[in-house]
Motif scaffolding. Structure first.
Motif, PDB file in Angstrom:
ATOM      1  N   LEU A   1       0.811  -1.219   0.000  1.00 27.54           N
ATOM      2  CA  LEU A   1       0.000   0.000   0.000  1.00 27.54           C
ATOM      3  C   LEU A   1       0.848   1.275   0.000  1.00 27.54           C
ATOM      4  N   ARG A   2       2.152   1.142  -0.032  1.00 24.66           N
ATOM      5  CA  ARG A   2       3.059   2.303  -0.035  1.00 24.66           C
ATOM      6  C   ARG A   2       3.179   2.846  -1.454  1.00 24.66           C
ATOM      7  N   GLU A   3       2.718   4.062  -1.646  1.00 27.82           N
ATOM      8  CA  GLU A   3       2.622   4.620  -2.997  1.00 27.82           C
ATOM      9  C   GLU A   3       3.969   4.853  -3.669  1.00 27.82           C
ATOM     10  N   SER A   4       4.991   5.223  -2.933  1.00 28.42           N
ATOM     11  CA  SER A   4       6.267   5.531  -3.576  1.00 28.42           C
ATOM     12  C   SER A   4       6.840   4.324  -4.314  1.00 28.42           C
ATOM     13  N   GLY A   5       6.617   3.124  -3.806  1.00 28.14           N
ATOM     14  CA  GLY A   5       7.055   1.928  -4.514  1.00 28.14           C
ATOM     15  C   GLY A   5       6.319   1.752  -5.829  1.00 28.14           C
ATOM     16  N   HIS A   6       5.031   2.036  -5.825  1.00 29.33           N
ATOM     17  CA  HIS A   6       4.234   1.936  -7.055  1.00 29.33           C
ATOM     18  C   HIS A   6       4.629   3.018  -8.052  1.00 29.33           C
ATOM     19  N   ARG A   7       4.956   4.204  -7.557  1.00 26.02           N
ATOM     20  CA  ARG A   7       5.461   5.238  -8.462  1.00 26.02           C
ATOM     21  C   ARG A   7       6.762   4.798  -9.107  1.00 26.02           C
ATOM     22  N   ALA A   8       7.616   4.128  -8.336  1.00 29.69           N
ATOM     23  CA  ALA A   8       8.881   3.637  -8.884  1.00 29.69           C
ATOM     24  C   ALA A   8       8.639   2.579  -9.952  1.00 29.69           C
ATOM     25  N   VAL A   9       7.642   1.719  -9.755  1.00 28.28           N
ATOM     26  CA  VAL A   9       7.306   0.700 -10.764  1.00 28.28           C
ATOM     27  C   VAL A   9       6.866   1.375 -12.056  1.00 28.28           C
ATOM     28  N   VAL A  10       5.935   2.307 -11.950  1.00 27.69           N
ATOM     29  CA  VAL A  10       5.424   2.996 -13.136  1.00 27.69           C
ATOM     30  C   VAL A  10       6.544   3.778 -13.828  1.00 27.69           C
ATOM     31  N   ALA A  11       7.379   4.459 -13.060  1.00 30.95           N
ATOM     32  CA  ALA A  11       8.482   5.220 -13.647  1.00 30.95           C
ATOM     33  C   ALA A  11       9.460   4.298 -14.371  1.00 30.95           C
ATOM     34  N   ALA A  12       9.764   3.141 -13.780  1.00 36.27           N
ATOM     35  CA  ALA A  12      10.680   2.188 -14.425  1.00 36.27           C
ATOM     36  C   ALA A  12      10.076   1.643 -15.714  1.00 36.27           C
ATOM     37  N   GLN A  13       8.784   1.356 -15.685  1.00 37.91           N
ATOM     38  CA  GLN A  13       8.130   0.850 -16.891  1.00 37.91           C
ATOM     39  C   GLN A  13       8.091   1.908 -17.983  1.00 37.91           C
ATOM     40  N   LEU A  14       7.811   3.145 -17.626  1.00 34.27           N
ATOM     41  CA  LEU A  14       7.811   4.223 -18.613  1.00 34.27           C
ATOM     42  C   LEU A  14       9.211   4.442 -19.174  1.00 34.27           C
ATOM     43  N   ALA A  15      10.224   4.394 -18.308  1.00 35.12           N
ATOM     44  CA  ALA A  15      11.602   4.587 -18.765  1.00 35.12           C
ATOM     45  C   ALA A  15      12.011   3.491 -19.746  1.00 35.12           C
ATOM     46  N   ALA A  16      11.457   2.292 -19.559  1.00 34.33           N
ATOM     47  CA  ALA A  16      11.762   1.174 -20.454  1.00 34.33           C
ATOM     48  C   ALA A  16      10.895   1.196 -21.709  1.00 34.33           C
ATOM     49  N   GLY A  17       9.937   2.130 -21.765  1.00 33.32           N
ATOM     50  CA  GLY A  17       9.052   2.211 -22.921  1.00 33.32           C
ATOM     51  C   GLY A  17       7.867   1.267 -22.840  1.00 33.32           C
ATOM     52  N   ASP A  18       7.631   0.673 -21.678  1.00 28.17           N
ATOM     53  CA  ASP A  18       6.516  -0.258 -21.495  1.00 28.17           C
ATOM     54  C   ASP A  18       5.276   0.490 -21.005  1.00 28.17           C
ATOM     55  N   VAL A  19       4.718   1.311 -21.873  1.00 25.15           N
ATOM     56  CA  VAL A  19       3.584   2.151 -21.499  1.00 25.15           C
ATOM     57  C   VAL A  19       2.390   1.296 -21.094  1.00 25.15           C
ATOM     58  N   ASP A  20       2.128   0.228 -21.834  1.00 25.65           N
ATOM     59  CA  ASP A  20       0.983  -0.622 -21.513  1.00 25.65           C
ATOM     60  C   ASP A  20       1.109  -1.217 -20.104  1.00 25.65           C
ATOM     61  N   GLU A  21       2.309  -1.662 -19.746  1.00 24.27           N
ATOM     62  CA  GLU A  21       2.519  -2.210 -18.399  1.00 24.27           C
ATOM     63  C   GLU A  21       2.396  -1.120 -17.344  1.00 24.27           C
ATOM     64  N   ALA A  22       2.885   0.068 -17.648  1.00 27.19           N
ATOM     65  CA  ALA A  22       2.758   1.182 -16.707  1.00 27.19           C
ATOM     66  C   ALA A  22       1.288   1.505 -16.462  1.00 27.19           C
ATOM     67  N   VAL A  23       0.503   1.514 -17.519  1.00 31.23           N
ATOM     68  CA  VAL A  23      -0.932   1.787 -17.401  1.00 31.23           C
ATOM     69  C   VAL A  23      -1.611   0.677 -16.600  1.00 31.23           C
ATOM     70  N   ARG A  24      -1.256  -0.558 -16.876  1.00 33.21           N
ATOM     71  CA  ARG A  24      -1.849  -1.699 -16.158  1.00 33.21           C
ATOM     72  C   ARG A  24      -1.526  -1.601 -14.662  1.00 33.21           C
ATOM     73  N   HIS A  25      -0.273  -1.274 -14.331  1.00 40.42           N
ATOM     74  CA  HIS A  25       0.103  -1.166 -12.917  1.00 40.42           C
ATOM     75  C   HIS A  25      -0.604   0.019 -12.258  1.00 40.42           C
ATOM     76  N   TYR A  26      -0.682   1.135 -12.971  1.00 39.63           N
ATOM     77  CA  TYR A  26      -1.400   2.307 -12.462  1.00 39.63           C
ATOM     78  C   TYR A  26      -2.838   1.935 -12.094  1.00 39.63           C
ATOM     79  N   ASP A  27      -3.522   1.262 -13.025  1.00 39.47           N
ATOM     80  CA  ASP A  27      -4.917   0.870 -12.783  1.00 39.47           C
ATOM     81  C   ASP A  27      -5.037  -0.082 -11.597  1.00 39.47           C
ATOM     82  N   ALA A  28      -4.125  -1.049 -11.513  1.00 43.55           N
ATOM     83  CA  ALA A  28      -4.178  -2.023 -10.417  1.00 43.55           C
ATOM     84  C   ALA A  28      -3.968  -1.338  -9.069  1.00 43.55           C
ATOM     85  N   PHE A  29      -3.032  -0.404  -8.996  1.00 42.99           N
ATOM     86  CA  PHE A  29      -2.790   0.290  -7.729  1.00 42.99           C
ATOM     87  C   PHE A  29      -3.969   1.189  -7.363  1.00 42.99           C
TER      88      PHE A  29
END
Length: 150
Positions: free
Chosen positions: A45-73
């Motif tokens: 439930l700690r948001e900063s970890g989820h922000r790090a996941v989304v940022a890492a996915q965006l940096a890798a160009g995995d927009v779809d995964e970033a969106v999926r993780h955003y929605d799940a969180f």
């Protein structure tokens, strides 16, 4: 003893988030994602970890995964705590408004980013005068990793 244990736990989580923030600058996207996911597994439930996941996915160009993780969180916070993500987290995907008429919506009436992405693939016009379409991966990753706020 309890205070020291909590201090070390917090230190570990901050170190994982910092590592997830720095590794993409070295082109180590998979390691950044692993550090971020380790943080999330430790404190779901700690948001900063989820922000790090989304940022890492965006940096890798995995927009779809970033969106999926955003929605799940977003769903996890709503179900577990009854609260939305912070504005900081919500701004990580600024090209996707939370509500779009005529689209697929979640339980709360908001269109999910994933549904918006699927819809935009069918309906978006090509970029005009250098302006990107709503989910152009180059626009999502154009910011240098060091400027992503964790």
């Amino acid at each position: 003893m309890l205070f020291e244990r909590e201090r070390l736990r917090q230190l570990r989580l901050h170190a994982l988030d910092a590592l997830a923030h720095r590794l993409p600058q070295e082109g180590k996207h998979a390691l950044a994602l692993e550090a971020a996911l380790t943080s999330v597994r430790s404190e779901p439930l700690r948001e900063s970890g989820h922000r790090a996941v989304v940022a890492a996915q965006l940096a890798a160009g995995d927009v779809d995964e970033a969106v999926r993780h955003y929605d799940a969180f977003r769903r996890l916070l709503r179900e577990e705590l009854g609260v939305p993500p912070s504005p900081l987290f919500m701004r990580m995907l600024p090209a996707a408004p939370s509500r779009w008429p005529g689209g697929r919506h979640g339980d709360d009436g908001e269109m999910t980013h994933a549904a918006y992405l699927r819809e935009s693939e069918r309906t978006c016009l090509p970029a005009v005068a250098g302006r990107p379409t709503p989910f152009d991966p180059s626009s999502a990753t154009s910011r240098p990793a060091q400027q992503v706020i964790l």
